[in-house]
Design a protein around this motif. Structure first.
Motif, short mmCIF file in Angstrom:
data_model
loop_
_atom_site.label_atom_id
_atom_site.label_comp_id
_atom_site.label_asym_id
_atom_site.label_seq_id
_atom_site.Cartn_x
_atom_site.Cartn_y
_atom_site.Cartn_z
N PRO A 100 0.82 -1.23 0.00
CA PRO A 100 0.00 0.00 0.00
C PRO A 100 0.84 1.27 0.00
CG PRO A 100 -0.11 -1.09 2.14
CD PRO A 100 0.57 -2.05 1.20
N TRP A 107 -2.64 -2.08 -4.77
CA TRP A 107 -3.16 -2.61 -3.51
C TRP A 107 -4.69 -2.59 -3.51
CZ3 TRP A 107 -5.68 0.12 0.62
CH2 TRP A 107 -5.90 -0.66 1.75
N LEU A 108 -5.30 -1.51 -3.99
CA LEU A 108 -6.75 -1.43 -4.05
C LEU A 108 -7.32 -2.46 -5.01
CD1 LEU A 108 -7.24 2.46 -4.05
CD2 LEU A 108 -7.78 0.86 -2.20
N CYS A 111 -7.21 -5.77 -3.31
CA CYS A 111 -8.29 -5.87 -2.32
C CYS A 111 -9.63 -6.22 -2.96
CB CYS A 111 -8.42 -4.57 -1.54
SG CYS A 111 -7.03 -4.23 -0.42
N SER A 201 -1.21 -6.83 2.78
CA SER A 201 -1.14 -5.43 3.16
C SER A 201 -0.02 -5.17 4.16
CB SER A 201 -2.47 -4.98 3.78
OG SER A 201 -3.53 -5.12 2.86
#
Length: 211
Positions: A100, A107-108, A111, A201
């Motif tokens: 992140p 990273w998003l 997710c 993360s």
């Protein structure tokens, strides 16, 4: 007639053992040993399990769930997730939260995709499919749970490091417990996804990469 039925049952059970050995022992070991074929072999196992689940009618089975189970499951998920972050900071502080911090967009995206493309298929195979398909092979529920945990850890040998296997064994134990007591694929997938996101993360994701 009784002898013929017994012979047929024995034959079916033997075939089931062969299937289990090939899918959950031989092919994961082959994928670990033969790196160019890792993804094709693992994808092949997943597709076979999905096909067999449809063919055999493996579906959700409703069961009574104690009212407090969901509460304690939520508490456990929070504590384990926090524990993953704490362990990551202690074990490898140079990589702590590197994904992140270095690439927020990636990273998003991770997710968003991880729960659907990784956690859900794994839990379908190693919990719903495994528990229903191979129940006849294991006389006791605890033996079924242990075999599920061990095969889940075995498939993570492809990452070629002890930490990935150790975390997978620990996570697999929790996932098997959750599914055995709830029978809910959605719950165990949520738990798996939460821990997986905590791993990636927190900075431990590099131990779950393979070429």
């Amino acid at each position: 007639m009784a002898h013929a039925h017994k012979h047929s049952h024995s034959h079916n059970k033997r075939q089931l053992w062969y299937e289990w050995l090939v899918l959950f022992v031989a092919l994961p070991l082959l994928a670990w040993w033969w790196s160019p074929m890792r993804m094709p072999l693992l994808i092949g196992v997943a597709l076979y399990c999905l096909w067999m689940a449809r063919r055999k009618g493996i579906r959700r089975r409703r069961r009574f769930i104690p009212p407090t189970f969901k509460f304690w499951l939520a508490i456990r998920m929070v504590l384990v997730s926090l524990g993953i972050f704490a362990f990551s900071y202690w074990y490898d502080p140079t990589r702590f939260m590197d994904l992140p911090r270095q690439d927020m967009a990636m990273w998003l995206l991770f997710c968003l995709l991880y729960p659907l493309l990784s956690a859900l298929p794994q839990e379908f195979i190693f919990r719903r499919y495994y528990f229903q398909r191979y129940r006849p092979l294991f006389r006791r529920v605890n033996t079924l749970l242990v075999s599920s945990v061990l095969t889940f850890g075995l498939v993570h040998l492809v990452y070629e490091n002890w930490l990935a296997v150790a975390l997978s064994l620990g996570g697999g134990t929790l996932f098997a417990f959750t599914y055995a007591h709830s029978g809910r694929l959605s719950w165990v997938t949520t738990e798996h996804a939460l821990y997986g996101l905590a791993v990636f993360s927190s900075g431990l994701g590099s131990y779950f990469y393979t070429a």
